[in-house]
Design an enzyme around this catalytic site. Structure first.
Site, mmCIF file in Angstrom:
data_model
loop_
_atom_site.group_PDB
_atom_site.id
_atom_site.type_symbol
_atom_site.label_atom_id
_atom_site.label_comp_id
_atom_site.label_asym_id
_atom_site.label_seq_id
_atom_site.Cartn_x
_atom_site.Cartn_y
_atom_site.Cartn_z
ATOM 1 N N ASP A 59 3.824 29.010 -18.175
ATOM 2 C CA ASP A 59 4.114 28.159 -17.319
ATOM 3 C C ASP A 59 5.204 27.204 -17.156
ATOM 4 O O ASP A 59 5.820 27.194 -15.995
ATOM 5 C CB ASP A 59 2.825 27.194 -17.029
ATOM 6 C CG ASP A 59 2.218 26.936 -15.513
ATOM 7 O OD1 ASP A 59 2.549 27.661 -14.855
ATOM 8 O OD2 ASP A 59 1.600 25.917 -15.617
ATOM 9 N N ASP B 128 -4.702 27.344 -12.900
ATOM 10 C CA ASP B 128 -4.705 25.905 -13.467
ATOM 11 C C ASP B 128 -6.258 25.084 -13.995
ATOM 12 O O ASP B 128 -6.399 24.154 -14.235
ATOM 13 C CB ASP B 128 -3.744 24.953 -12.880
ATOM 14 C CG ASP B 128 -2.447 25.403 -12.575
ATOM 15 O OD1 ASP B 128 -2.022 26.045 -13.866
ATOM 16 O OD2 ASP B 128 -1.557 24.966 -11.696
#
Length: 344
Positions: free
Chosen positions: A194, A235
């Site tokens: 990420d 997420d």
């Protein structure tokens, strides 16, 4: 491994430029919606028997590479092909997935009102391509179909969010990390994934702005320049399956929701911290940068405080599933033996 491929799809985020419909506080809604999805998915993941399929360490280590390949492929598709064409194909793909996810999410509630024999499995198709389903699943698929028709035709942000929540709940419910070691490997790898794709390349942001599919939650804002705040489903699902593992660990020890509370609180803190930093810098943030340390940190601190490090590290759902299967076989053998003695 189909579950890994599905999770890789969920890890990618896109932004739908739908019109501003209502004015809400996106910050509060992001936190509440994400936490609700994790909470519901975690409790739905608790089953009478341990999951038979779990993620291995090898799959966990390979997953960031698979996700990176998919992300880069989408970036190249949007760069060299028509964005409308790519999104049209994606809409068809997620239309079918949406029916499955939406109907599976509704199924437990619908089953209560249907005859019990409607839950019996049927096989359809030739032997090599047999599909197993129940009448209850067919009934649940009806509202799923019409809802996905509404989504595909209108692309309304609310329809997008409802389908996104269905994907999240199903992902957390179905996917099992197996052990906390595997979970730490997966979250650690995606923590780096990420950060790299958001901070060091334009790929993630570019794909997010082009991708028009229900793999993110959208929240209208009052800012015409930024009509929506968003949170990628990755997420939610990725840390969510780790939090769900903590809940099943508690259940296996008969401890209620002891460590689940710590992991869930860590997730909430991570989401809130992401929003604070995003608003402070007015720039996209890799949510896992804040969520992963918070989830693992709060859980680790609680485990160390209680002195349960070894039981947590030794917890393995694949071994529990094997033990349960072995116990079931032994019980079946004993039943058969007793039946034979009665016949004699």
């Amino acid at each position: 491994m189909k579950n890994c491929e599905r999770l890789a799809n969920l890890a990618l985020a896109g932004l739908s430029l739908a019109p501003l419909v209502v004015k809400v506080n996106p910050n509060v809604n992001v936190v509440l919606t994400a936490c609700l999805a994790v909470y519901v998915g975690c409790y739905r993941s608790v089953k009478p028997t341990p999951p038979t399929e779990t993620m291995s360490n090898e799959h966990a280590m390979r997953f960031p590479l698979v996700g990176s390949a998919m992300l880069l492929s989408l970036f190249l598709l949007f760069k060299f092909l028509s964005k409308d064409l790519v999104n049209a194909v994606l809409t068809c793909y997620f239309f079918l997935l949406g029916i499955l996810a939406f109907s599976a999410t509704l199924l437990p509630a619908i089953k209560r009102f249907l005859p019990k024999h409607w839950n019996e499995n049927f096989l359809f198709g030739p032997t090599a391509l047999e599909v197993e389903f129940t009448r209850s699943q067919i009934v649940a698929a009806i509202p799923g179909f019409f809802f996905c028709v509404w989504y595909a035709s209108k692309k309304h942000w609310l329809a997008n969010n409802i389908l996104g929540l269905a994907f999240c709940i199903q992902g957390i419910e179905m996917l099992s990390l197996g052990s906390f070691k595997t979970g730490a490997i997966l979250l650690g790898g995606l923590f780096v994934y990420d950060i790299f794709w958001v901070f060091f390349t334009p790929v993630m942001v570019s794909v997010a702005k082009s991708f028009d599919a229900p793999i993110k939650l959208l929240f209208p804002t009052a800012d015409p320049a930024r009509p929506f705040s968003m949170l990628g489903l990755g997420d939610i699902v990725i840390p969510g399956i780790f939090v769900a593992l903590a809940l099943r660990f508690d259940v296996s020890r008969g401890k209620g929701s002891q460590y689940f509370k710590s992991a869930f609180f860590g997730y909430t803190v991570g989401v809130v911290l992401t929003i604070i930093v995003m608003n402070w810098f007015q720039a996209a943030q890799p949510a896992l940068l804040y969520i992963v340390p918070a989830v693992i940190g709060f859980l680790a601190a609680h485990v160390i405080w209680n002195g349960d490090i070894i039981p947590l590290l030794e917890f393995d759902e694949s071994k529990l599933a094997a033990a349960a299967a072995s116990s079931k076989d032994e019980s079946s053998d004993l039943t058969s033996s007793d039946s034979c003695k009665k016949d004699e």
